[in-house]
Every structure is written in C-alpha cells, then in structure tokens.
Scaffold this motif. Structure first.
Motif: not given
Length: 412
Positions: A172-187, A88-95
């Motif tokens: 697109q900045p919101v999508a990048l923020a979403g990827s950051g949220l999932f990155l924190m969840a991953l950690v 999902r992080i990868t998907g949000f980064l692409l978006l």
C-alpha cells in the motif's frame, strides 16, 4: 494553410511524449505486478478471486482503449491525457488506502481506465509529431514509435526494480508512491502539453464508429491483433514450457530481462531496417517470426528435457523470436494507422487497434488456453498446442501480405 498551422501548433515535442511514456510505465510496473501478492497475502483472497480482480483490471484498460481514443478525438488529447492521470491517481489512492475487496476492485479498474484514456492520446500526438519530424527530413514517424517502445520497455524494467526496492514498506505505501509519481506527471503535463486548438471545418471529427466502416482497416486490426495474442503467451504459455522442461518461476526473471535487453539494444536498428524494407515485407516477416517462435517450442515439446541450462533453450527461443517479431511489427504497424485515419479520428483508430488486440487475447486464451494442459509433460500430444498457437500469427502473416499490397498512400 490553416490546416498546417493548426497541426504545427497542436503537435508537442516528441521527447516530452517519450518521457511521459517512460514515467507512466515506471509508475504502472512499480505497483501492478505486486497487486496479486497483496490480494493473496494481505486480503487472503482465493486464486479465482485474484484472477477475477486482475482480469477486470486488464479488461478495463484494453476494452476501453477505443472509448479513450474517441474522447481524445472529440475533446482534444491534452484534456484526456490529464484526465487519465487523475483517474489513475484515484485508482492508486484506493489501492493504497483500502483494505476491503470492493474498493480494491474499483481501484484496480480505475488504474486500467486511466491507461485507456491517456495511452491512445499519447499515441495520436506522437503520430502527429512524428509526421512533422518526417516532413522536416528528421527522424521518421516509425522511428519515433520505435523509441517509444524502448521507453516503454525501460519503464517495464525500472518499474519492478523500484517496486522491489520499496516492497519492504508493504504494497500500500508503494501504491501511494505510485499515485505521487502520477501526480507529478499531471503537474508537468499540465504546463507542457500544448492547448488543443480550435478545429478548422476541414478537421471536423466524424463519429467514432465511422472507424469501422473501412473494410481494409478492420481487416488490418484483426490481423494485427494476433501480435498481442502471441506476445501475451509469455504470461500464459511460457510458464507451461518451463514446467515441462523442469524449470521454475525463478527462471522467468532472467528470461524477461533477456526480452528487455533485446528491445533496448535492437529496437532502433531494426526500425531503421524496417523503414528501408517497407511495411509490405516487414509485417508478414514479423508475424512469421511470431509463428516460428511457437514452432521452435513444438520441436522440443515431445522430448525429455536435458539436464542443465540447455533445458531452457526452447524458452529462450520463444522469448527471442517473439521479441524480435514484436520489434519488427509494432513501429511499422503504429506508423500505418495515420494512413488509414487521414485527418479524422486518429485517437479512435489507435484505440480500435488496442481494443481489438485485447479482444483477441481474451478470445484466443479462452479457445486455445485449455490445450496447453497437454503441453505440461513431454509427449507427442504436447506438440499440438504449440502448433495451434503458431497457426494464429501465420494466418496474420498471410493476411498482412495481402493487405499491405494495397495500402492507402502515405499521408505525408
């Protein structure tokens, strides 16, 4: 004894799973509801192309739930949950980084595949943790699933609010923020989810397709799929009723807030009530409420709508009855899955339940969606689509009454 020790070691704390569900839904709903606007306004896509992208995203999630659950059974829930976060992080980064159609489609599909990986795994872990809680005389498994539904609904409310607050920066900045949220969840999940233990011989996972060699379970998930089909009509049939009554898209917001408030306030009391009454009565009653939601609209469909707020009465009845029906059905239905699965393929069973629901939405919308054109204007013919929609959960209510009379004994 070995089986019990393995089960205790592999069961994470339910609050961790509920928090994960909340964060996943906040991240998802902060981004995906605004995807159509991005496709239309920024990529200048036509309506059919937007529908194709959104349809592929939905299919990539619902259609892959069975695979996600089977992988969870084979390799353990922890690694599949973490993999789902990475996808999902990868998907949000692409978006967030793409401005052409092909990578945007890939990104949208990856967000769906990510959900298909971690959702059945989370549900399987919550079922295990809820079983231990119930054995210990604490909160029941069904109540934990009810709390999970509340967390999901909170995420569905807070996510769009967060997305709206950030919308001034662009999609697109919101999508990048979403990827950051999932990155924190991953950690966080990497350090908090327990490792998958070595499986004892008696816990050996059988092939996932054995899931479908249980006639009663197959009958159950087919009947249960009418829930997702019915609830999906909030996105397909509700706008039709609003148009008939002279409403607008602006009315959708307050109506969905009503649904969220009902879930947040009533889900836990209804879960406790359902536990006392039992699945054999609650599931037929829940599907009966879904059917009555469409019948309620049918009673008004042929009439000229009144002026003022009363024109929204059919829509309010539709929202309310569908939501209450959902609150009765989902915790009980999710709680029953371990009674079919036993110690084998719990993830695949939950995945099959969700994938069957996705297939029902796709087939049902294709077969019955065209009828809704007749419900756009008040007329006697406008009643027919709503009665057709009502027939689907009504048949499931009858099926559930029969299925639940001979359920497998509780695996507790």
């Amino acid at each position: 004894m070995l089986t019990r020790s393995i089960a205790r070691a592999s069961a994470p704390k339910p609050p961790l799973l509920l928090a994960s569900n909340l964060v996943f839904n906040i991240g998802f709903y902060a981004v995906v509801p605004f995807l159509a606007i991005f496709l239309r306004d920024d990529l200048l896509l036509s309506g059919w192309a937007i529908g194709l992208v959104l349809g592929l995203r939905t299919f990539s999630q619902q259609g892959m739930f069975l695979l996600g659950g089977a992988l969870s059974d084979r390799y353990g829930a922890r690694i599949i949950i973490l993999l789902g976060c990475v996808v999902r992080i990868t998907g949000f980064l692409l978006l967030g980084l793409s401005d052409t159609l092909a990578p945007v489609i890939l990104g949208a599909c990856l967000t769906g595949i990510g959900g298909a990986l971690f959702s059945p795994s989370i549900e399987a872990l919550l079922a295990q943790a809820g079983t231990h809680s119930e054995k210990a005389g604490k909160r029941s498994r069904a109540e934990w699933f009810a709390l999970s539904a509340v967390c999901a609904e909170l995420g569905a409310v807070l996510g769009p609010l967060l997305g709206s607050l950030l919308s001034g920066y662009g999609f697109q900045p919101v999508a990048l923020a979403g990827s950051g949220l999932f990155l924190m969840a991953l950690v966080v999940l990497f350090f908090t989810l327990p490792a998958t233990p070595e499986r004892a011989a008696e816990l050996k996972i059988v092939p996932w397709w054995q899931t479908f060699r249980q006639p009663r379970f197959v009958a159950f998930i087919i009947a249960y799929s009418a829930y997702l089909f019915s609830y999906n009509q909030l996105y397909l049939a509700l706008p039709v009723e609003l148009r008939r009554s002279g409403g607008s898209e602006q009315d959708l917001g307050p109506l969905f807030v009503l649904a969220s408030v009902l879930v947040i306030v009533l889900q836990m009391p209804l879960a406790r009530f359902s536990r006392r009454v039992g699945a054999a009565r609650i599931l037929p009653a829940g599907f009966g409420l879904l059917s009555s939601a469409f019948i309620a609209v049918a009673l008004f469909a042929w009439t000229i709508p009144p002026e003022g707020w009363l024109r929204l009465l059919p829509s309010v009845l539709l929202i309310t009855l569908l939501t209450v029906g959902q609150m009765l059905i989902v915790p009980v239905g999710m709680d029953l899955i371990p009674r079919f699965a036993g110690q084998h393929n719990l993830g695949a069973h939950y995945g099959a339940l969700s994938s069957m629901g996705g297939a029902a939405v796709l087939a049902g919308n294709f077969l019955l969606g065209g009828l809704l054109d007749n419900a756009l204007t008040p007329s006697p013919g406008a009643v027919i689509p709503w009665l057709a929609l009502a027939a689907v959960p009504f048949l499931s209510a009858l099926a559930m009454w029969r299925i639940c009379r001979q359920l497998p004994p509780p695996a507790i």
